[in-house]
Design an enzyme around this catalytic site. Structure first.
Site, PDB file in Angstrom:
ATOM      1  N   LYS A 209       0.836  -1.200   0.000  1.00 53.89           N
ATOM      2  CA  LYS A 209       0.000   0.000   0.000  1.00 53.89           C
ATOM      3  C   LYS A 209       0.874   1.255   0.000  1.00 53.89           C
ATOM      4  O   LYS A 209       0.694   2.162  -0.802  1.00 53.89           O
ATOM      5  CB  LYS A 209      -0.924  -0.032   1.217  1.00 53.89           C
ATOM      6  CG  LYS A 209      -1.812   1.177   1.348  1.00 53.89           C
ATOM      7  CD  LYS A 209      -2.775   1.036   2.512  1.00 53.89           C
ATOM      8  CE  LYS A 209      -3.491   2.362   2.748  1.00 53.89           C
ATOM      9  NZ  LYS A 209      -4.438   2.307   3.860  1.00 53.89           N
ATOM     10  N   GLU A 215      10.508  -4.519   4.613  1.00 53.11           N
ATOM     11  CA  GLU A 215      10.627  -5.934   4.216  1.00 53.11           C
ATOM     12  C   GLU A 215      10.339  -6.090   2.725  1.00 53.11           C
ATOM     13  O   GLU A 215      11.060  -6.787   1.998  1.00 53.11           O
ATOM     14  CB  GLU A 215       9.620  -6.801   5.003  1.00 53.11           C
ATOM     15  CG  GLU A 215       9.903  -6.919   6.488  1.00 53.11           C
ATOM     16  CD  GLU A 215       9.202  -5.869   7.324  1.00 53.11           C
ATOM     17  OE1 GLU A 215       8.902  -4.773   6.796  1.00 53.11           O
ATOM     18  OE2 GLU A 215       8.961  -6.145   8.516  1.00 53.11           O
ATOM     19  N   GLY A 271      -4.854  -1.845   4.919  1.00 50.48           N
ATOM     20  CA  GLY A 271      -4.051  -2.971   4.441  1.00 50.48           C
ATOM     21  C   GLY A 271      -4.722  -4.315   4.703  1.00 50.48           C
ATOM     22  O   GLY A 271      -4.759  -5.186   3.836  1.00 50.48           O
ATOM     23  N   ARG A 272      -5.259  -4.490   5.909  1.00 53.83           N
ATOM     24  CA  ARG A 272      -5.851  -5.790   6.259  1.00 53.83           C
ATOM     25  C   ARG A 272      -7.240  -5.973   5.677  1.00 53.83           C
ATOM     26  O   ARG A 272      -7.878  -7.005   5.909  1.00 53.83           O
ATOM     27  CB  ARG A 272      -5.850  -5.958   7.785  1.00 53.83           C
ATOM     28  CG  ARG A 272      -6.488  -4.808   8.539  1.00 53.83           C
ATOM     29  CD  ARG A 272      -6.162  -4.880  10.035  1.00 53.83           C
ATOM     30  NE  ARG A 272      -6.644  -3.714  10.770  1.00 53.83           N
ATOM     31  CZ  ARG A 272      -5.965  -2.588  10.912  1.00 53.83           C
ATOM     32  NH1 ARG A 272      -4.776  -2.451  10.333  1.00 53.83           N
ATOM     33  NH2 ARG A 272      -6.453  -1.581  11.602  1.00 53.83           N
ATOM     34  N   GLU A 357      -4.908  -6.688  14.626  1.00 52.17           N
ATOM     35  CA  GLU A 357      -4.384  -5.371  14.256  1.00 52.17           C
ATOM     36  C   GLU A 357      -5.501  -4.323  14.326  1.00 52.17           C
ATOM     37  O   GLU A 357      -5.247  -3.142  14.525  1.00 52.17           O
ATOM     38  CB  GLU A 357      -3.748  -5.406  12.853  1.00 52.17           C
ATOM     39  CG  GLU A 357      -2.703  -4.316  12.649  1.00 52.17           C
ATOM     40  CD  GLU A 357      -1.971  -4.406  11.314  1.00 52.17           C
ATOM     41  OE1 GLU A 357      -2.613  -4.205  10.263  1.00 52.17           O
ATOM     42  OE2 GLU A 357      -0.758  -4.662  11.308  1.00 52.17           O
ATOM     43  N   HIS A 388      -5.373 -33.302  17.681  1.00 47.99           N
ATOM     44  CA  HIS A 388      -4.291 -34.155  18.183  1.00 47.99           C
ATOM     45  C   HIS A 388      -3.146 -33.322  18.722  1.00 47.99           C
ATOM     46  O   HIS A 388      -2.016 -33.809  18.853  1.00 47.99           O
ATOM     47  CB  HIS A 388      -3.818 -35.089  17.072  1.00 47.99           C
ATOM     48  CG  HIS A 388      -4.922 -35.984  16.598  1.00 47.99           C
ATOM     49  ND1 HIS A 388      -5.194 -37.196  17.177  1.00 47.99           N
ATOM     50  CD2 HIS A 388      -5.870 -35.800  15.648  1.00 47.99           C
ATOM     51  CE1 HIS A 388      -6.239 -37.741  16.577  1.00 47.99           C
ATOM     52  NE2 HIS A 388      -6.676 -36.910  15.652  1.00 47.99           N
ATOM     53  N   LYS A 512       9.239  -0.957  14.311  1.00 47.66           N
ATOM     54  CA  LYS A 512       9.865  -0.605  13.029  1.00 47.66           C
ATOM     55  C   LYS A 512      10.976   0.421  13.253  1.00 47.66           C
ATOM     56  O   LYS A 512      12.077   0.317  12.712  1.00 47.66           O
ATOM     57  CB  LYS A 512       8.835   0.023  12.080  1.00 47.66           C
ATOM     58  CG  LYS A 512       7.767  -0.916  11.567  1.00 47.66           C
ATOM     59  CD  LYS A 512       6.865  -0.166  10.595  1.00 47.66           C
ATOM     60  CE  LYS A 512       5.624  -0.947  10.238  1.00 47.66           C
ATOM     61  NZ  LYS A 512       4.672  -0.214   9.428  1.00 47.66           N
TER      62      LYS A 512
HETATM   63  O1  F6P Z   1       3.098  -2.708   9.719  1.00 50.44           O
HETATM   64  C1  F6P Z   1       1.758  -3.032   9.595  1.00 50.44           C
HETATM   65  C2  F6P Z   1       1.262  -2.768   8.205  1.00 50.44           C
HETATM   66  O2  F6P Z   1       1.157  -1.411   7.994  1.00 50.44           O
HETATM   67  C3  F6P Z   1      -0.051  -3.469   7.934  1.00 50.44           C
HETATM   68  O3  F6P Z   1      -1.129  -2.757   8.404  1.00 50.44           O
HETATM   69  C4  F6P Z   1       0.012  -3.630   6.474  1.00 50.44           C
HETATM   70  O4  F6P Z   1      -0.913  -4.584   6.025  1.00 50.44           O
HETATM   71  C5  F6P Z   1       1.442  -4.057   6.293  1.00 50.44           C
HETATM   72  O5  F6P Z   1       2.151  -3.296   7.233  1.00 50.44           O
HETATM   73  C6  F6P Z   1       2.013  -3.868   4.925  1.00 50.44           C
HETATM   74  O6  F6P Z   1       1.957  -2.533   4.520  1.00 50.44           O
HETATM   75  P1  F6P Z   1       2.158  -2.121   3.028  1.00 50.44           P
HETATM   76  O7  F6P Z   1       1.075  -2.738   2.224  1.00 50.44           O
HETATM   77  O8  F6P Z   1       2.114  -0.619   3.005  1.00 50.44           O
HETATM   78  O9  F6P Z   1       3.508  -2.636   2.577  1.00 50.44           O
END
Ligand code: F6P
Length: 548
Positions: A209, A215, A271-272, A357, A388, A512
């Site tokens: 987003k 990452e 995002g979620r 979240e 199990h 972060k």
């Molecule tokens: O760090 C949490 C978050 O902002 C989530 O809410 C989001 O889904 C994820 O990181 C990834 O964010 P992006 O889509 O901006 O890379």
């Protein structure tokens, strides 16, 4: 929502507390004994979903009092404000309009006076064109070879949704294409995803987003190097092997992806809550645009139900209220989601982000600490495997853990007859678990089986563990959309009652920032004086082990 009286000061809250005390240790056996109609009455249908909530520690009075609480909290008003595109994400001053992502083409939903539906459909159309061109082979890599593997690089909502839905809908996917999902900044994730791939046949979908998530940008940069190196250093190849899904055109361009190859979404999509936006592109390539539309229609069906059904027959409302009841008045801390479907193996992990979240917060919308439980720990894995492993604790542990049992009448169509025949055994386990959790086995029943007296306490099941059973005929794209929307709106209801902003996620920020500060300290000779003593010690140990 103008809110002056706090949740735990409301008369409706006090009424529930009183009612809880009166209910005491009433057992589900008694509740069913007192009302033979309970099993059929405490059910609700929404679209293709059939929900049985009769095995909950509630009476008609409980449900009425919970609905009173929802009314006092203005849940319906907040819901309507969300659907209207009002900026109910107060801390980020944003509209919350994932529901617009699945609205039909002729709907009108305005944000800041502009109808967003045409833009939503324009992106869906662009996605469909692209998905079809990859599926048919019309889109080729830089060397002219057709794409065989699609690698989605993203994390959080930009990974969990598409990865979960891809697994869920595998029988609907183009089996000739291979799909992989890379999220972790651990280089092993990307390594394992690409080690057996041919660069010439690989397409990367970079999903973010913000397009600033460390990452994702790190992995995408490494993937680009892997691609360009594998194609003889040809930088121009990136245009045929990388597309971006983002709200941030500038960052996409800065990364080196042509914005022609970018699929847009908007800041009013959390995002979620985003896998039904452009973030679902990998899924659309996998299942095709028609199936993707069926999924969106499934979401929309539940949106309309949530918006229009009366509270007593409103499935997300009911599920939300039940969770509030257990958190507030039974001190329940967690909620298990147990799908009896191998294809839903990533469903609970997806719900963890959606729920935790959204509602893992202790500050209310007024900026005050809450004085009540908020979001539960959500966990679970597919049955029967969990039976199990950890079901022992569900049956005989000391914790109150409400659970959702999710199952389907039909095995997936492509299973050969012998494997399809195992489906009854799978579903028998689902039904048996709901039964055992609710009704248990009394000491007398155990004794009647001739069990030696010293073993009786160990082999007795108290029962009284609440479950919701969610059944559908089959796990189709539409049903998946319905299920996800059901949980999205359940989370909404709970956040509204708890008076928290379910749509921000400030709690992820500190880690972060600190990671950025710690990383330079890991290198040889770096200054660690800014770190706390424990972290400095750990960093020193790490450096020693790394020979730095
Ligand atoms: O760090 C949490 C978050 O902002 C989530 O809410 C989001 O889904 C994820 O990181 C990834 O964010 P992006 O889509 O901006 O890379």
């Amino acid at each position: 929502m103008p809110e002056t009286v706090r949740l735990n000061e409301l008369p409706e809250w006090a009424a529930l507390a009183k009612h809880r005390a009166e209910l005491g240790g009433t057992h589900l056996r008694e509740l069913f004994g007192a009302d033979p109609g309970r099993a059929s009455q405490l059910t609700v249908r929404v679209g293709d979903l059939y929900l049985d909530y009769s095995k909950h520690l509630v009476t008609g009075e409980t449900l009425a009092l919970l609905r009173d609480l929802a009314a006092a909290r203005g849940v319906a008003e907040l819901r309507d404000a969300m659907f209207r595109g009002e900026k109910i994400n107060v801390t980020e001053r944003r509209a919350v309009l994932h529901t617009a992502l699945r609205a039909p083409r002729d709907a009108v939903i305005e944000v800041d006076g502009e109808n967003v539906v045409p833009a939503v459909h324009a992106v869906l159309d662009k996605m469909a064109q692209f998905a079809n061109s990859v599926r048919t082979g019309a889109w080729t890599g830089a060397t002219g070879k057709r794409i065989r593997t699609v690698v989605n690089i993203g994390i959080g909502g930009s990974d969990l949704g598409p990865a979960m839905a891809y697994e869920a809908l595998r029988p609907y996917t183009a089996r000739a294409l291979d799909f992989r999902f890379v999220s972790n900044v651990d280089g092993a994730d990307l390594h394992e995803a690409v080690r057996d791939l041919d660069q010439a046949e690989t397409l990367f979908i970079v999903a973010s987003k913000t397009f600033t998530t460390i990452e994702t940008i790190t992995n995408a940069t490494s993937a680009r190097t892997w691609l360009v190196d594998g194609l003889g250093g040809d930088e121009s190849a990136v245009a045929k092997h990388f597309v971006a899904l983002s709200t941030n055109a500038k960052e996409v361009a800065d990364f080196g992806i042509d914005t022609q190859n970018m699929f847009e979404f908007w800041d009013w999509v959390g995002g979620r809550y985003s896998y039904d936006s452009a973030i679902g592109l990998s899924l659309m390539v996998a299942i095709g645009p028609d199936r993707f539309r069926e999924m969106l229609d499934g979401f929309h069906l539940v949106d309309e139900h949530f918006r229009n059904a009366p509270p007593e027959a409103n499935a997300p409302m009911l599920l939300g209220l039940l969770g509030v009841w257990y958190g507030a008045f039974f001190d329940s801390q967690s909620h298990a989601v147990l799908p009896y479907s191998h294809y839903l193996s990533k469903f609970t992990a997806y719900l963890q982000q959606l729920d935790m979240e959204s509602n893992g917060k202790y500050i209310d919308r007024q900026g005050e600490p809450v004085r009540w439980q908020t979001g539960p720990v959500v966990w679970g894995t597919p049955g029967t495997n969990g039976q199990h492993a950890y079901y022992q604790l569900l049956h005989q542990g000391t914790k109150m853990i409400p659970a959702d049992l999710i199952g389907f009448a039909q095995p997936v169509a492509e299973l050969p007859p012998r494997l399809a025949a195992q489906h009854d055994l799978l579903m028998a386990n689902l039904f048996a678990q709901g039964q055992a959790l609710a009704f248990g086995k009394t000491a007398d029943e155990v004794r009647a089986e001739g069990v030696p007296e010293e073993q009786v306490p160990h082999r007795t099941f108290l029962g009284n563990h609440p479950t919701t059973t969610i059944l559908a005929n089959e796990l189709s794209p539409s049903v998946l959309g319905q299920l996800v929307a059901l949980y999205e709106h359940k989370v909404f209801v709970q956040g509204a009652i708890w008076d928290i902003d379910s749509f921000d996620q400030w709690g992820v920020e500190l880690g972060k920032v600190l990671a950025k500060r710690v990383e330079p300290a890991l290198t040889e000779g770096a200054d660690v004086s800014g770190l706390d003593p424990s972290t400095a010690n750990l960093v020193a140990s790490y450096r020693e082990l790394r020979g730095r």
